[in-house]
Scaffold this active site. Structure first.
Site, short mmCIF file in Angstrom:
data_model
loop_
_atom_site.label_atom_id
_atom_site.label_comp_id
_atom_site.label_asym_id
_atom_site.label_seq_id
_atom_site.Cartn_x
_atom_site.Cartn_y
_atom_site.Cartn_z
N HIS A 155 58.90 35.54 40.61
CA HIS A 155 58.15 34.44 41.22
C HIS A 155 59.06 33.49 41.99
O HIS A 155 58.79 32.29 42.06
CB HIS A 155 57.37 33.68 40.14
CG HIS A 155 56.13 34.39 39.67
ND1 HIS A 155 56.10 35.71 39.31
CD2 HIS A 155 54.85 33.95 39.50
CE1 HIS A 155 54.87 36.04 38.93
NE2 HIS A 155 54.11 35.01 39.04
N GLY A 206 54.80 38.63 45.64
CA GLY A 206 53.70 39.24 44.89
C GLY A 206 52.66 38.20 44.49
O GLY A 206 51.48 38.49 44.42
N HIS A 207 53.11 37.00 44.23
CA HIS A 207 52.19 35.90 43.93
C HIS A 207 52.23 34.91 45.08
O HIS A 207 53.20 34.20 45.26
CB HIS A 207 52.56 35.20 42.63
CG HIS A 207 51.45 34.36 42.06
ND1 HIS A 207 50.68 33.52 42.82
CD2 HIS A 207 50.97 34.25 40.78
CE1 HIS A 207 49.79 32.92 42.05
NE2 HIS A 207 49.94 33.35 40.81
N HIS A 266 44.23 39.86 41.51
CA HIS A 266 44.42 38.61 40.76
C HIS A 266 43.74 37.46 41.51
O HIS A 266 44.03 37.21 42.67
CB HIS A 266 45.92 38.37 40.63
CG HIS A 266 46.29 37.27 39.71
ND1 HIS A 266 46.45 35.98 40.12
CD2 HIS A 266 46.53 37.27 38.37
CE1 HIS A 266 46.80 35.22 39.09
NE2 HIS A 266 46.85 35.99 38.01
N GLU A 318 43.31 39.26 35.14
CA GLU A 318 43.03 37.88 35.55
C GLU A 318 42.34 37.84 36.91
O GLU A 318 42.48 36.87 37.65
CB GLU A 318 44.31 37.04 35.61
CG GLU A 318 45.06 36.95 34.30
CD GLU A 318 46.11 35.87 34.28
OE1 GLU A 318 46.24 35.20 33.26
OE2 GLU A 318 46.80 35.67 35.30
N GLU A 334 39.62 31.97 35.32
CA GLU A 334 40.78 31.11 35.08
C GLU A 334 40.59 29.78 35.78
O GLU A 334 40.12 29.72 36.92
CB GLU A 334 42.05 31.81 35.59
CG GLU A 334 43.29 30.99 35.33
CD GLU A 334 44.57 31.71 35.77
OE1 GLU A 334 44.52 32.92 36.03
OE2 GLU A 334 45.61 31.03 35.85
N CYS A 336 42.75 28.00 37.11
CA CYS A 336 43.50 28.08 38.38
C CYS A 336 42.70 28.83 39.45
O CYS A 336 42.84 28.52 40.64
CB CYS A 336 44.83 28.80 38.19
SG CYS A 336 46.07 27.83 37.34
N CYS A 409 49.98 27.51 33.50
CA CYS A 409 49.66 27.21 34.91
C CYS A 409 48.43 26.32 35.05
O CYS A 409 48.37 25.50 35.97
CB CYS A 409 49.44 28.51 35.66
SG CYS A 409 48.27 29.63 34.86
ZN LIG Z 1 46.14 29.11 35.41
#
Ligand SMILES: [Zn+2]
Length: 807
Positions: A155, A206-207, A266, A318, A334, A336, A409
């Protein structure tokens, strides 16, 4: 040649569109003063409780020490997870928004100290990733093999994306460059490292998240290279021809972005990507980008959006589980993901100026986002399911709101998102001002004819009455666009995914009053458009028709067939055990049951509840299903789980067929349970709930444990409803060897009550302590009104029971 083409690909648009931006300009949160109403106490709690609470947690868990250690300010290894840097900077971003709204010397000083540690952790060339810099031999993580070697799972770019956002927020709030300089130095390194040029790396994170961060850095510095870099990362997604490897659907890296048609993978990554794409599209005018996110948005609202305004299902990493897959118990949603979806929908409005995006945004804010944070500001949901059966431990192993998570997160995302909500209330374009959300307070909006102050008075979302007072600096002609929510037109979301039950459709023709005089006109893109020469004190009044409504799901959503959700205005309701003697999965709501709204100022921070007559299913004396009338109280979904762990359900069955029947009445299931000690989150009802354990370590069903008593003598007992003749028991011990500190007991015995005294049952035993099976003890038949199980726990260990049967 390939390189030249790549350069063209990533530079076209940027250079030619220096002044291009979103056609609709948000009124910044700093120009919006939130008044007494729904959001103000929540913003206060965020500022006074959550910011400091999150910082304290970041300190306690080594997240902040990681920066100090990477910077050589203290000794020690890396603690936590490799993306924990992002948690700290997200709280800084939230704290900066709070500072921008109100000066706070203590917070300002605290940030200075923290930023000094972050700056110390930055390597000379700008690199910042404490996990790698500390390089703790005891800590292995994706990317240990070298810088930028594992962008799919590591990350490095995700963390700094959040850092750029925090840096811009801090700079704008305080005028200090301390964190901004760290961000710029890092972004310059990223720009130098990644690109189509000789010696540069062609890869993507990737994120996603750095795309949004780079754009914010571009906006504050004016440096076009940051925008180009964001575009590069977007353009290189899913390009097998340009990159050695791609990271697949989980990372939205399965196809070039401009060819993508569906929301996949995701859900947080997706939301950040689509929001970043909207930013770059707005700034470059890239039509291909806009077409792609338009298609993906349609896919989400048509087939993948939960009625509470969130996305993602358990078992799908997720993320998105596929079309129509909207299981309620296993909903992941989630916190987020709700935030990312909100950020994206706000940007979709800024691109297109249509109210339907604000409809989705509003649904997220009052439901799927808000459920993530407790009223007290220090308890959190990571997933936000639409049902709880007291068995599936949905909240990362817990049935309740948690104080923190290993991967935390969500708590740190809430703290930065909440204070930014006022920035989504208003917008402007040309000589038009837009009101997207109904939030009490006032805002200053700059229009070509001069500044205008808009003051909203409202009790929204409890009341549909909104009064907007217009105060132009002088006298001026301009248009006020006031959003008329889709739910007033029986559209819970802007698609056919959810519909209002035919006999509960609101028959309301959009109307509003200007200076007390009723007006009506066709809506434009979902807005009431009021153009006139405004004078100070002019008012616009709305009286939006709020009524409880049953919402039906599209037939393709299997989990909602035969069920209704109940909404009122933007609020989605649920039934919670706390209002129904513990259980709600046994309830059903007949179609003819009337629901009535009632405001309860003292309940759950002040909520409007819906009450009515439902039915409670049970087994009759003959064991066959029957039902009794049951008083139903529904509370706003966001407010559930403030009164202990209990059952909850959003989608209520319409008939008895789908109601969950209580267990068959047995001696055990009708007994009253008591104990010498119980671990807080556990439940004594686990012992007689007839849920069969798959093993002694079954963490998927409710359990009873004596934790944190270790090595002690303990007991549990059943008191029977009336004296019973009993002759055997079966006990299934809880034992989590390898994971926790519970073991089968060292020994145990069984007592029965006679004339108020406990006596051992007459048996030759044995009293088994085997794992993964029932331990059966038979004894001489005894008539008694209670039995007690006494255990001696093993030396250093605690213990517990999954099921205890009596015959
Ligand atoms: Zn989160």
């Amino acid at each position: 040649m390939r390189c030249t083409l790549l350069v063209l690909l990533v530079t076209v648009g940027v250079a030619s569109a220096a002044k291009r931006d979103y056609p609709y300009t948000p009124v910044p949160f700093t120009a919006v003063k939130v008044g007494e109403g729904f959001w103000r106490p929540r913003m206060k709690t965020n500022r006074e409780v959550t910011v400091w609470y999150d910082f304290k947690k970041c300190e306690q868990t080594g997240r902040i020490a990681n920066f100090a250690r990477a910077g050589g300010l203290e000794k020690g290894g890396f603690q936590g997870i490799y993306f924990n840097d992002s948690d700290v900077v997200k709280v800084i971003e939230g704290a900066a928004y709070c500072l921008a709204l109100a000066p706070d010397k203590k917070l300002d000083r605290y940030l200075d100290g923290l930023i000094a540690k972050i700056a110390a952790a930055q390597e000379d060339d700008g690199y910042l990733y404490t996990a790698r810099t500390i390089n703790d031999p005891k800590y292995r993580y994706p990317g240990m093999e070298g810088r930028w070697k594992h962008l799919g799972g590591g990350h490095e770019l995700y963390n700094v994306g959040h850092m750029y956002e925090a840096a811009v927020a801090h700079f704008q709030a305080t005028g200090k460059r301390s964190l901004l300089d760290v961000a710029i130095k890092n972004a310059d390194l990223v720009c130098k490292t990644f690109g189509p040029g000789e010696g540069q790396i062609v890869d993507v994170p990737g994120h996603e998240e750095i795309e949004i961060g780079l754009v914010r850095l571009y906006r504050v510095t004016g440096e076009a290279k940051y925008l180009r870099q964001a575009k590069f990362f977007i353009d290189m997604r899913g390009r097998k021809d340009k990159r050695g490897r791609i990271y697949g659907t989980y990372c939205q890296d399965h196809q070039p972005l401009v060819e993508q048609t569906e929301a996949v993978g995701h859900a947080v990554r997706g939301g950040y990507l689509y929001a970043g794409v909207a930013d770059v599209a707005a700034l470059t005018g890239d039509e291909g980008y806009i077409r792609a996110i338009d298609r993906i948005w349609q896919d989400v609202v048509d087939r993948k959006l939960y009625v509470i305004g969130s996305v993602g299902q358990h078992g799908a990493g997720e993320g998105y589980a596929g079309a129509w897959k909207l299981d309620n118990l296993k909903a992941y949603n989630e916190t987020c993901a709700a935030i990312a979806l909100a950020l994206w929908n706000h940007r979709m409005f800024l691109l297109h100026g249509e109210a339907k995006y604000a409809d989705v945004l509003e649904r997220i804010l009052y439901n799927g986002f808000l459920s993530g944070i407790s009223l007290s500001g220090d308890k959190f949901f990571y997933p936000n399911p639409l049902a709880c059966d007291m068995s599936f431990r949905f909240n990362h192993g817990s049935l309740e709101r948690s104080a923190w998570f290993g991967c935390s997160c969500c708590p740190v995302n809430i703290v930065r998102f909440l204070p930014s909500i006022p920035g989504m209330v208003y917008a402007r374009r040309g000589d038009a001002a837009f009101v997207n959300l109904f939030v009490a307070g006032e805002a200053g909006i700059d229009l070509p004819g001069g500044s205008v102050r808009l003051t909203q008075q409202t009790d929204y979302p409890w009341s549909g009455k909104v009064r907007i007072t217009v105060t132009p600096a002088g006298t001026g002609e301009f248009a006020l666009h006031v959003r008329i929510p889709g739910w007033t037109r029986n559209q819970p979301v802007p698609s056919k995914l959810y519909t209002v039950k035919a006999d509960e459709r609101i028959d309301w023709k959009p109307a509003w009053k200007v200076n007390g005089k009723e007006q009506s006109a066709p809506l434009v893109k979902g807005y009431a458009v009021i153009r006139r020469t405004w004078r100070a004190g002019d008012t616009v009044e709305l009286d939006l028709p709020m009524a409880p409504q049953r919402v039906l799901s599209h037939e393709n959503v299997e989990s909602n067939r035969g069920r209704v959700a109940v909404t009122r205005g933007p609020i989605v309701y649920c039934a919670e055990g706390a209002d129904h003697g513990g259980n709600v999965l046994n309830l059903y709501l007949p179609d003819d049951a009337k629901l009535t709204a009632e405001h309860r100022a003292k309940l759950l921070g002040g909520v409007t509840v819906l009450t009515g007559q439902a039915q409670s299913a049970r087994r009759g004396a003959d064991g066959k299903p029957t039902s009794d009338p049951a008083r139903l109280t529904m509370i706003p979904y966001y407010a559930w789980c403030h009164r202990g762990a209990n059952e909850m359900q959003v989608w209520l069955p319409r008939t008895r067929r789908l109601a969950k029947l209580p267990p068959l009445p047995t001696i055990a299931s009708t007994s009253r349970t008591s104990y010498s000690h119980k671990h807080g989150p556990d439940t004594a009802a686990a012992m007689n709930d007839q849920q069969e354990p798959s093993s002694s370590a079954d963490h998927g069903i409710p359990r009873f444990t004596w934790w944190d008593h270790r090595g002690t003598a303990e007991w549990v007992q059943y008191e029977f409803a009336k004296p019973q003749k009993v002759s055997s028991v079966e006990v299934y011990w809880f034992d989590d060897t390898g994971r926790g500190q519970c073991r089968v007991p060292k020994s145990w015995k069984l007592l029965y009550r006679a004339a108020g005294k406990w006596k051992p049952v007459a048996t030759t035993g044995p009293f088994g302590t085997a794992r993964d099976k029932y331990n059966r003890v038979e004894f001489d038949p005894t008539t008694t009104d209670a039995i007690r199980l006494e255990v001696q726990l093993q030396g250093e260990f605690s213990g517990g029971i999954l099921e205890w049967k009596v015959k």
